[in-house]
Write an enzyme that holds these catalytic residues in place. Sequence first.
Site, PDB file in Angstrom:
ATOM      1  N   TYR A 119     -15.876  17.162 -16.555  1.00 15.27           N
ATOM      2  CA  TYR A 119     -16.245  15.744 -16.685  1.00 15.27           C
ATOM      3  C   TYR A 119     -17.381  15.422 -15.702  1.00 15.27           C
ATOM      4  O   TYR A 119     -17.284  15.722 -14.505  1.00 15.27           O
ATOM      5  CB  TYR A 119     -15.017  14.869 -16.393  1.00 15.27           C
ATOM      6  CG  TYR A 119     -15.325  13.393 -16.331  1.00 15.27           C
ATOM      7  CD1 TYR A 119     -15.539  12.666 -17.488  1.00 15.27           C
ATOM      8  CD2 TYR A 119     -15.415  12.737 -15.120  1.00 15.27           C
ATOM      9  CE1 TYR A 119     -15.834  11.314 -17.425  1.00 15.27           C
ATOM     10  CE2 TYR A 119     -15.715  11.383 -15.046  1.00 15.27           C
ATOM     11  CZ  TYR A 119     -15.922  10.684 -16.200  1.00 15.27           C
ATOM     12  OH  TYR A 119     -16.221   9.347 -16.141  1.00 15.27           O
TER      13      TYR A 119
ATOM     14  N   ARG B 291       0.853  -1.211   0.000  1.00 18.36           N
ATOM     15  CA  ARG B 291       0.000   0.000   0.000  1.00 18.36           C
ATOM     16  C   ARG B 291       0.882   1.253   0.000  1.00 18.36           C
ATOM     17  O   ARG B 291       0.590   2.240  -0.653  1.00 18.36           O
ATOM     18  CB  ARG B 291      -0.963  -0.003   1.192  1.00 18.36           C
ATOM     19  CG  ARG B 291      -1.682   1.338   1.377  1.00 18.36           C
ATOM     20  CD  ARG B 291      -3.003   1.248   2.155  1.00 18.36           C
ATOM     21  NE  ARG B 291      -2.939   0.390   3.314  1.00 18.36           N
ATOM     22  CZ  ARG B 291      -2.338   0.713   4.473  1.00 18.36           C
ATOM     23  NH1 ARG B 291      -1.755   1.892   4.625  1.00 18.36           N
ATOM     24  NH2 ARG B 291      -2.329  -0.134   5.480  1.00 18.36           N
TER      25      ARG B 291
ATOM     26  N   LYS C  81      -7.817   6.260 -19.920  1.00 21.01           N
ATOM     27  CA  LYS C  81      -8.083   6.698 -21.287  1.00 21.01           C
ATOM     28  C   LYS C  81      -6.829   6.537 -22.154  1.00 21.01           C
ATOM     29  O   LYS C  81      -6.336   5.443 -22.307  1.00 21.01           O
ATOM     30  CB  LYS C  81      -8.618   8.124 -21.262  1.00 21.01           C
ATOM     31  CG  LYS C  81      -9.740   8.351 -20.218  1.00 21.01           C
ATOM     32  CD  LYS C  81     -11.029   7.650 -20.544  1.00 21.01           C
ATOM     33  CE  LYS C  81     -12.025   7.642 -19.394  1.00 21.01           C
ATOM     34  NZ  LYS C  81     -12.371   8.928 -18.822  1.00 21.01           N
TER      35      LYS C  81
ATOM     36  N   ASP D 128      -6.911  18.924 -15.483  1.00 18.59           N
ATOM     37  CA  ASP D 128      -7.201  17.576 -15.973  1.00 18.59           C
ATOM     38  C   ASP D 128      -6.663  17.501 -17.406  1.00 18.59           C
ATOM     39  O   ASP D 128      -7.179  18.163 -18.308  1.00 18.59           O
ATOM     40  CB  ASP D 128      -8.715  17.318 -15.931  1.00 18.59           C
ATOM     41  CG  ASP D 128      -9.056  15.857 -16.198  1.00 18.59           C
ATOM     42  OD1 ASP D 128      -8.330  15.211 -16.981  1.00 18.59           O
ATOM     43  OD2 ASP D 128     -10.058  15.364 -15.639  1.00 18.59           O
TER      44      ASP D 128
HETATM   45  C1  PLP Z   1     -12.775   9.334 -17.487  1.00 14.78           C
HETATM   46  C2  PLP Z   1     -12.414  10.666 -16.971  1.00 14.78           C
HETATM   47  C3  PLP Z   1     -12.272  10.902 -15.595  1.00 14.78           C
HETATM   48  C4  PLP Z   1     -12.567   9.837 -14.552  1.00 14.78           C
HETATM   49  O1  PLP Z   1     -11.696   8.763 -14.640  1.00 14.78           O
HETATM   50  P1  PLP Z   1     -12.100   7.259 -14.155  1.00 14.78           P
HETATM   51  O2  PLP Z   1     -10.845   6.495 -14.322  1.00 14.78           O
HETATM   52  O3  PLP Z   1     -13.232   6.811 -15.028  1.00 14.78           O
HETATM   53  O4  PLP Z   1     -12.528   7.365 -12.721  1.00 14.78           O
HETATM   54  C5  PLP Z   1     -11.876  12.170 -15.208  1.00 14.78           C
HETATM   55  N1  PLP Z   1     -11.652  13.169 -16.095  1.00 14.78           N
HETATM   56  C6  PLP Z   1     -11.785  12.973 -17.422  1.00 14.78           C
HETATM   57  C7  PLP Z   1     -11.512  14.088 -18.375  1.00 14.78           C
HETATM   58  C8  PLP Z   1     -12.167  11.725 -17.902  1.00 14.78           C
HETATM   59  O5  PLP Z   1     -12.322  11.531 -19.209  1.00 14.78           O
END
Ligand code: PLP
Length: 373
Positions: free
Chosen positions: A99, A47, A197, A172
């Site tokens: 998001y 962890r 992603k 982000d």
């Molecule tokens: C998918 C996404 C998230 C959240 O990520 P998860 O791994 O699904 O929790 C946050 N910000 C953006 C821009 C995203 O596309």
Amino acid sequence: MKSETMVIHAGYTPDPETGALTPPIHLATTYERAEDGTYPQGFIYTRDNNPNRQLLETRVAQLEHGTGAIAFASGSVAMMTVLQALSTGDHVLLPDNIYYGIRQMVLDVFVPSWGLQADFVDMTDLDVVQSALRENTRLVVIETPSNPLLKITDIRAITQLAHEAGAKVICDNTIATPIFQQPLDLGCDLVVHATTKYMNGHSDVLGGIIVGDAEDELFQRVMQIQRLCGAVPSAMDCWLLLRGIQTLPIRMRAINDNAMQVAQFLEAHPNVERVLFPGLKSHKGHVIAQEQMSGYGGLMSILVKGDQKTAMTVASKVQVFTRATSFGGVHSQIEHRASVESPDTKTPQNLLRLAIGLEHVDDLIADLDGALG
Ligand SMILES: *Cc1c(COP(=O)(O)O)cnc(C)c1O
């Protein structure tokens, strides 16, 4: 090192024991102490730290031009941890089209249960941002390009306003990736990614990561919460992520080339009202995008001529595109966003979001041409 070299070499030389070019997967949860009670390799318990996670953090930190990174089990929990580093009564400023999941997290968890104050504003309007900043604003969240409207925020300008008001900025960078945009170089304090992603790139890992200055107080607090609370990725997920990241630069360039051609085709199509893609000259944020990005990625939205029914019909007809949520993998995907968001969403009902993948662009264009009729 350039990004293309970093993704292959940063932080790792062939395993001294076996010569293996790819790192072994360290499933051990616990590590032996030496006779004097110390931990000679620096690992104690998984962890706290794990060799696969450490390599992932090292590599992504370098790619984003940061000095530290903190990996998580999802993009959402990465953002959650940053919000947990704030205190009751602190104010957070977020984009009005952030998001969707993060918006819900703030409104359903952090405002009612944690006592954070939050405002959602148009980050493309500097006057609006300036007047929304308060004495107790601790954090400004930006997302550029944004999802699903592909709005472009001026990273440098927002960061300057926030810093003058004594707030930190987190960007982000999921959609642009460090291949096309490096927010830390533009003044941001932290970068967050849903590694789910483009970073992973194969639609088979859920993950998130925070990057920043390892000495920064907020960064240190986020790392403390990561280690105490344990929302960490598994060794296997870190290993898969590292494998995906090795091809991030080349995937992003190919996706960007495909997306540029698809966007130009769609913009000329008689059944398309508008194409939202920052790479197009017609896009409101194109000039800023050109300044702060070196490519535009593969995410775009189109407004079809017609209503929700027309949009759903177009989505129903695709053969090569897949009707599915999310993006960043090798498959091209299409999604009617409004119907996966809540009934009060501001996303237009005739909007379809396209995530361009790695298929041949001629097949993608022919597919969309057929579906648009
Ligand atoms: C998918 C996404 C998230 C959240 O990520 P998860 O791994 O699904 O929790 C946050 N910000 C953006 C821009 C995203 O596309």
